[in-house]
Design a protein around this motif. Structure first.
Motif, mmCIF file in Angstrom:
data_model
loop_
_atom_site.group_PDB
_atom_site.id
_atom_site.type_symbol
_atom_site.label_atom_id
_atom_site.label_comp_id
_atom_site.label_asym_id
_atom_site.label_seq_id
_atom_site.Cartn_x
_atom_site.Cartn_y
_atom_site.Cartn_z
ATOM 1 N N TYR A 91 2.809 -8.394 50.567
ATOM 2 C CA TYR A 91 4.015 -7.516 50.521
ATOM 3 C C TYR A 91 5.051 -7.910 51.274
ATOM 4 O O TYR A 91 5.524 -7.409 52.341
ATOM 5 N N ASP A 92 5.792 -8.941 50.577
ATOM 6 C CA ASP A 92 7.008 -9.709 51.323
ATOM 7 C C ASP A 92 8.215 -9.603 50.664
ATOM 8 O O ASP A 92 8.307 -8.571 49.643
ATOM 9 N N GLU A 93 9.442 -9.930 51.181
ATOM 10 C CA GLU A 93 10.614 -9.636 50.615
ATOM 11 C C GLU A 93 10.596 -10.052 49.248
ATOM 12 O O GLU A 93 11.181 -9.107 48.496
ATOM 13 N N ALA A 94 10.000 -11.187 48.706
ATOM 14 C CA ALA A 94 10.289 -11.537 47.434
ATOM 15 C C ALA A 94 9.600 -10.517 46.554
ATOM 16 O O ALA A 94 10.287 -10.327 45.156
ATOM 17 N N LEU A 95 8.523 -10.011 46.853
ATOM 18 C CA LEU A 95 7.950 -8.956 45.892
ATOM 19 C C LEU A 95 8.873 -7.918 45.495
ATOM 20 O O LEU A 95 8.958 -7.610 44.513
ATOM 21 N N ALA A 208 -1.329 -0.885 51.697
ATOM 22 C CA ALA A 208 0.169 -1.411 51.259
ATOM 23 C C ALA A 208 0.979 -1.403 52.440
ATOM 24 O O ALA A 208 1.896 -2.226 52.703
ATOM 25 N N LEU A 209 0.946 -0.103 53.134
ATOM 26 C CA LEU A 209 1.757 0.055 54.322
ATOM 27 C C LEU A 209 1.481 -1.316 55.275
ATOM 28 O O LEU A 209 2.646 -1.605 55.858
ATOM 29 N N CYS A 210 0.257 -1.268 55.518
ATOM 30 C CA CYS A 210 -0.094 -2.081 56.709
ATOM 31 C C CYS A 210 0.316 -3.522 56.410
ATOM 32 O O CYS A 210 0.793 -4.392 57.087
ATOM 33 N N ALA A 211 0.026 -3.860 55.006
ATOM 34 C CA ALA A 211 0.270 -5.351 54.363
ATOM 35 C C ALA A 211 1.599 -5.464 54.363
ATOM 36 O O ALA A 211 2.332 -6.506 54.549
ATOM 37 N N ALA A 215 3.545 -8.651 56.519
ATOM 38 C CA ALA A 215 4.236 -9.842 55.866
ATOM 39 C C ALA A 215 5.980 -9.526 55.496
ATOM 40 O O ALA A 215 6.552 -10.812 55.381
ATOM 41 N N PHE A 216 6.568 -8.344 55.646
ATOM 42 C CA PHE A 216 8.030 -8.262 55.519
ATOM 43 C C PHE A 216 8.553 -8.335 56.725
ATOM 44 O O PHE A 216 8.390 -7.963 57.756
ATOM 45 N N PRO A 217 9.731 -9.245 56.753
ATOM 46 C CA PRO A 217 10.509 -9.713 57.950
ATOM 47 C C PRO A 217 11.288 -8.550 58.273
ATOM 48 O O PRO A 217 12.573 -8.363 57.794
ATOM 49 N N LEU A 218 10.875 -7.647 59.066
ATOM 50 C CA LEU A 218 11.747 -6.322 59.663
ATOM 51 C C LEU A 218 12.669 -6.589 60.767
ATOM 52 O O LEU A 218 13.394 -5.655 60.978
ATOM 53 N N ALA A 219 12.518 -7.657 61.251
ATOM 54 C CA ALA A 219 13.268 -8.067 62.794
ATOM 55 C C ALA A 219 13.966 -9.407 62.596
ATOM 56 O O ALA A 219 13.588 -10.033 61.724
ATOM 57 N N GLY A 220 15.244 -9.366 63.428
ATOM 58 C CA GLY A 220 15.822 -10.624 63.587
ATOM 59 C C GLY A 220 16.616 -11.103 62.312
ATOM 60 O O GLY A 220 16.438 -12.341 61.639
ATOM 61 N N ARG A 221 17.201 -10.135 61.567
ATOM 62 C CA ARG A 221 17.877 -10.392 60.356
ATOM 63 C C ARG A 221 19.408 -10.668 60.359
ATOM 64 O O ARG A 221 20.082 -10.234 59.344
#
Length: 298
Positions: A91-95, A208-211, A215-221
């Motif tokens: 569950y990354d940004e690309a998805l 899905a929530l935990c994945a 995997a999703f970059p939520l910080a340092g953006r």
């Protein structure tokens, strides 16, 4: 993290169950997406990207206001939310960027559209806009994520064995704790919690929530904000003054990086501006779009 099902996830998303559920469904590259494309047939299209936990119903109060102002709206549940597929993958940004691209292309939303992202959805919207700037008419963010510290346990969730164990044991508690801080008004908060929890009865929801947290970059953006700030489409920034999830203390930094055409602090309001203050949000948005149209015609 390995796929898992927790207690309380008693239903499975399939053709039989979806036939009884609200909304429409379409197959995209990574799975089936739950969506609603509604409003005046000749209206300019607004596409919405939601937060870490919310289904498409989150936008109901706002889309009604926008329909009355002549806009057509496309809302959808991100993978793992609402009635969209619980993807057994990363569950990354690309998805989530692929999901927007697939959905808009399959629904023939080809003209430049207005893109509106809230919370984590703001990061997804920015990532999409960075890849497809020619598809954006205007760009709106509300209570955007990305500058707050990453969840302390995120790195633990990336471990296949330990992450799966922690997610199975603590995932539901993490969800409940997160939901408590989203909305200022207790009555609206209760409605939101019931809305989200209804969707979490389907198998694979906590996974899905935990994945996503893993995997999703939520910080340092900061770099992503700066990249969007350099793009030429009009931008609107909205933020609740009592936001406890993405605190208003980040407002000045986001404003400097994003360089919005307009920015407004909504008061009194918590994290979910579009949900808590739909009338003001619609008014601000409609005025912003009207001004953008006038500017582009000069």
């Amino acid at each position: 993290m390995k796929y898992f099902v927790v207690a309380g996830e008693t239903r499975r998303l399939d053709e039989v169950t979806r036939a009884e559920l609200r909304g429409d469904f379409i197959r995209c590259r990574d799975g089936i997406t739950h969506y609603e494309l509604t409003g005046p047939a000749d209206g300019e299209v607004v596409v919405f990207t939601g937060s870490l936990t919310t289904p498409l119903f989150y936008w109901d109060r706002l889309v009604g206001e926008l329909h009355a102002r002549g806009f057509r709206t496309l809302v959808f549940s991100a993978y793992g939310r609402g009635y969209s597929d619980r993807v057994r993958g990363t569950y990354d940004e690309a998805l989530f960027v692929r999901q927007i691209a697939d959905l808009t292309e399959r629904l023939n939303v080809t003209s430049p559209f207005h893109l509106f992202g809230a919370s984590m959805g703001a990061l997804v919207a920015m990532a999409f806009a960075r890849e497809h700037p020619d598809r954006i008419a205007t760009f709106t963010l509300a209570g955007p994520a990305g500058l707050q510290p990453a969840p302390a346990f995120a790195f633990l969730l990336r471990s296949e064995t330990l992450g799966t164990l922690l997610a199975r044991k603590l995932g539901s508690k993490m969800l409940d704790r997160h939901l408590k801080h989203n909305v200022r008004d207790p009555q609206l908060s209760a409605v939101l919690t019931a809305m989200v929890r209804e969707s979490y009865q389907f198998e694979g929801s906590i996974y899905a929530l935990c994945a996503t947290i893993a995997a999703f970059p939520l910080a340092g953006r900061e770099a992503l904000y700066g990249q969007i700030g350099s793009l030429p489409f009009p931008k609107l920034l909205l933020w609740g003054d009592r936001d406890e999830v993405t605190p208003i203390s980040s407002f000045d930094k986001v404003e400097a990086l994003l360089a919005p055409t307009e920015s407004h602090i909504v008061s009194p309001c918590g994290h979910m501006v579009p949900y808590e203050e739909p009338t003001e949000t619609a008014l601000r948005f409609a005025e912003f779009v009207t001004a953008a149209r006038k500017e582009s015609s000069r």
